[in-house]
Design a protein around this motif. Structure first.
Motif, PDB file in Angstrom:
ATOM      1  N   GLU A  47       0.831  -1.201   0.000  1.00 45.97           N
ATOM      2  CA  GLU A  47       0.000   0.000   0.000  1.00 45.97           C
ATOM      3  C   GLU A  47       0.868   1.255   0.000  1.00 45.97           C
ATOM      4  N   ARG A  48       1.907   1.274   0.830  1.00 47.39           N
ATOM      5  CA  ARG A  48       2.825   2.417   0.900  1.00 47.39           C
ATOM      6  C   ARG A  48       3.507   2.649  -0.450  1.00 47.39           C
ATOM      7  N   LEU A  49       3.953   1.582  -1.083  1.00 39.98           N
ATOM      8  CA  LEU A  49       4.617   1.707  -2.378  1.00 39.98           C
ATOM      9  C   LEU A  49       3.669   2.238  -3.445  1.00 39.98           C
ATOM     10  N   GLU A  50       2.427   1.764  -3.425  1.00 38.94           N
ATOM     11  CA  GLU A  50       1.425   2.225  -4.394  1.00 38.94           C
ATOM     12  C   GLU A  50       1.092   3.699  -4.178  1.00 38.94           C
ATOM     13  N   LEU A  51       0.951   4.110  -2.926  1.00 35.54           N
ATOM     14  CA  LEU A  51       0.713   5.521  -2.626  1.00 35.54           C
ATOM     15  C   LEU A  51       1.889   6.373  -3.107  1.00 35.54           C
ATOM     16  N   ASP A 106       2.725   5.145  15.291  1.00 39.18           N
ATOM     17  CA  ASP A 106       2.820   4.596  13.946  1.00 39.18           C
ATOM     18  C   ASP A 106       1.448   4.349  13.308  1.00 39.18           C
ATOM     19  N   ILE A 107       0.413   4.255  14.128  1.00 38.80           N
ATOM     20  CA  ILE A 107      -0.941   4.213  13.565  1.00 38.80           C
ATOM     21  C   ILE A 107      -1.419   5.628  13.286  1.00 38.80           C
ATOM     22  N   SER A 108      -1.367   6.509  14.283  1.00 36.72           N
ATOM     23  CA  SER A 108      -1.954   7.844  14.136  1.00 36.72           C
ATOM     24  C   SER A 108      -1.211   8.732  13.146  1.00 36.72           C
ATOM     25  N   HIS A 109       0.105   8.576  13.022  1.00 34.33           N
ATOM     26  CA  HIS A 109       0.879   9.428  12.129  1.00 34.33           C
ATOM     27  C   HIS A 109       1.433   8.682  10.919  1.00 34.33           C
ATOM     28  N   GLY A 110       1.151   7.405  10.821  1.00 36.55           N
ATOM     29  CA  GLY A 110       1.616   6.622   9.684  1.00 36.55           C
ATOM     30  C   GLY A 110       0.463   5.991   8.936  1.00 36.55           C
ATOM     31  N   LEU A 111      -0.116   4.962   9.520  1.00 36.90           N
ATOM     32  CA  LEU A 111      -1.184   4.235   8.839  1.00 36.90           C
ATOM     33  C   LEU A 111      -2.404   5.101   8.576  1.00 36.90           C
ATOM     34  N   ALA A 112      -2.736   5.996   9.502  1.00 38.63           N
ATOM     35  CA  ALA A 112      -3.884   6.882   9.276  1.00 38.63           C
ATOM     36  C   ALA A 112      -3.616   7.815   8.100  1.00 38.63           C
ATOM     37  N   LEU A 113      -2.369   8.229   7.932  1.00 36.70           N
ATOM     38  CA  LEU A 113      -2.014   9.043   6.775  1.00 36.70           C
ATOM     39  C   LEU A 113      -2.133   8.212   5.496  1.00 36.70           C
ATOM     40  N   TYR A 114      -1.637   6.977   5.514  1.00 35.14           N
ATOM     41  CA  TYR A 114      -1.779   6.102   4.347  1.00 35.14           C
ATOM     42  C   TYR A 114      -3.248   5.986   3.959  1.00 35.14           C
ATOM     43  N   SER A 115      -4.099   5.748   4.950  1.00 36.34           N
ATOM     44  CA  SER A 115      -5.524   5.592   4.707  1.00 36.34           C
ATOM     45  C   SER A 115      -6.122   6.864   4.107  1.00 36.34           C
ATOM     46  N   SER A 116      -5.782   7.999   4.676  1.00 39.58           N
ATOM     47  CA  SER A 116      -6.298   9.275   4.190  1.00 39.58           C
ATOM     48  C   SER A 116      -5.819   9.562   2.768  1.00 39.58           C
ATOM     49  N   GLY A 118      -4.883   7.306   0.627  1.00 36.45           N
ATOM     50  CA  GLY A 118      -5.546   6.316  -0.216  1.00 36.45           C
ATOM     51  C   GLY A 118      -6.933   6.767  -0.632  1.00 36.45           C
ATOM     52  N   LYS A 119      -7.681   7.302   0.308  1.00 32.68           N
ATOM     53  CA  LYS A 119      -9.026   7.808  -0.010  1.00 32.68           C
ATOM     54  C   LYS A 119      -8.937   8.951  -1.017  1.00 32.68           C
ATOM     55  N   ARG A 120      -8.022   9.866  -0.783  1.00 30.79           N
ATOM     56  CA  ARG A 120      -7.863  11.023  -1.658  1.00 30.79           C
ATOM     57  C   ARG A 120      -7.417  10.607  -3.064  1.00 30.79           C
ATOM     58  N   LEU A 121      -6.526   9.617  -3.133  1.00 28.16           N
ATOM     59  CA  LEU A 121      -5.964   9.182  -4.414  1.00 28.16           C
ATOM     60  C   LEU A 121      -6.716   7.999  -5.030  1.00 28.16           C
ATOM     61  N   LYS A 122      -7.774   7.568  -4.348  1.00 31.73           N
ATOM     62  CA  LYS A 122      -8.593   6.428  -4.788  1.00 31.73           C
ATOM     63  C   LYS A 122      -7.765   5.141  -4.905  1.00 31.73           C
ATOM     64  N   ILE A 123      -6.919   4.940  -3.889  1.00 29.61           N
ATOM     65  CA  ILE A 123      -6.107   3.724  -3.792  1.00 29.61           C
ATOM     66  C   ILE A 123      -6.548   2.997  -2.529  1.00 29.61           C
ATOM     67  N   PRO A 124      -7.041   1.782  -2.658  1.00 36.13           N
ATOM     68  CA  PRO A 124      -7.493   1.036  -1.470  1.00 36.13           C
ATOM     69  C   PRO A 124      -6.340   0.755  -0.508  1.00 36.13           C
ATOM     70  N   THR A 125      -6.640   0.843   0.788  1.00 39.68           N
ATOM     71  CA  THR A 125      -5.651   0.548   1.834  1.00 39.68           C
ATOM     72  C   THR A 125      -6.279  -0.401   2.869  1.00 39.68           C
ATOM     73  N   PRO A 126      -6.715  -1.567   2.454  1.00 43.23           N
ATOM     74  CA  PRO A 126      -7.419  -2.459   3.379  1.00 43.23           C
ATOM     75  C   PRO A 126      -6.563  -2.966   4.538  1.00 43.23           C
ATOM     76  N   ALA A 127      -5.287  -3.208   4.325  1.00 44.65           N
ATOM     77  CA  ALA A 127      -4.426  -3.697   5.410  1.00 44.65           C
ATOM     78  C   ALA A 127      -4.224  -2.587   6.450  1.00 44.65           C
ATOM     79  N   SER A 128      -3.905  -1.398   5.989  1.00 38.95           N
ATOM     80  CA  SER A 128      -3.731  -0.270   6.912  1.00 38.95           C
ATOM     81  C   SER A 128      -5.027   0.003   7.666  1.00 38.95           C
ATOM     82  N   ASP A 129      -6.147   0.011   6.950  1.00 35.73           N
ATOM     83  CA  ASP A 129      -7.439   0.273   7.584  1.00 35.73           C
ATOM     84  C   ASP A 129      -7.772  -0.782   8.638  1.00 35.73           C
ATOM     85  N   ALA A 130      -7.460  -2.035   8.349  1.00 31.32           N
ATOM     86  CA  ALA A 130      -7.736  -3.115   9.308  1.00 31.32           C
ATOM     87  C   ALA A 130      -6.918  -2.938  10.584  1.00 31.32           C
ATOM     88  N   ILE A 131      -5.647  -2.600  10.433  1.00 36.86           N
ATOM     89  CA  ILE A 131      -4.786  -2.410  11.601  1.00 36.86           C
ATOM     90  C   ILE A 131      -5.237  -1.179  12.394  1.00 36.86           C
TER      91      ILE A 131
END
Length: 166
Positions: A47-51, A106-116, A118-131
């Motif tokens: 997910e990080r690489l795709e973003l 690492d969730i609040s400043h990392g994965l939450a950013l990936y998720s946000s 992803g939403k903005r760029l229309k890239i799914p982040t299911p693993a980050s969202d699950a964690i």
């Protein structure tokens, strides 16, 4: 390019009770990075690489980034074995509690950013969202609120690269 969000929250979530039970005698890299945990790490990494690609960045994967920094040796051994036996990582004790920075930061400043992003760029982040979701349930907090999100960033073009600044 920070690899901590892909490397810390998933393993800590999966080993939460072991971390609590150990009373500070847990080594996430030596005992917490297992073949099944690598599957989770790989999903978040992808997910990080795709973003990154969507933002015009070619980021290194977990193995390459850590080999370049001298943390892991360059060979064909599986990633879990590399972390378990790394002279750098295998000697790092911790985390000592589930609500430490490996989860909260690492969730609040990392994965939450990936998720946000992803939403903005229309890239799914299911693993980050699950964690994010399970980590929030575990720690009884909403990591989707009051976190580092896309709307909190300023995007700037500079020498054909996209730089993110707070």
């Amino acid at each position: 390019a920070n690899g901590n969000p892909e490397l810390h929250p998933g393993p800590c979530l999966l080993h939460a009770e072991r971390i609590k039970y150990s009373n500070g005698e847990f080594w996430v890299y030596k005992e917490g990075i297992t073949p099944h945990v690598i599957n989770i790490i790989t999903q978040v990494q992808n997910e990080r690489l795709e973003l990154g690609r969507a933002l015009g960045l070619e980021l290194d994967d977990a193995r390459v980034a850590r080999v370049k920094r001298g943390y892991l040796e360059e060979n064909s051994t599986s990633l879990d074995v590399l972390f378990n036996s790394s002279p750098v990582f295998s000697n790092i004790k911790g985390p000592i509690s589930v609500d430490g920075r490996y989860m909260t930061e690492d969730i609040s400043h990392g994965l939450a950013l990936y998720s946000s992003l992803g939403k903005r760029l229309k890239i799914p982040t299911p693993a980050s969202d699950a964690i994010i979701t399970l980590g929030g349930m575990l720690l009884e907090r909403d990591f989707f609120k009051r976190v580092l999100r896309f709307k909190n960033l300023v995007l700037k073009k500079w020498t054909q690269r996209v730089w993110l600044q707070q």
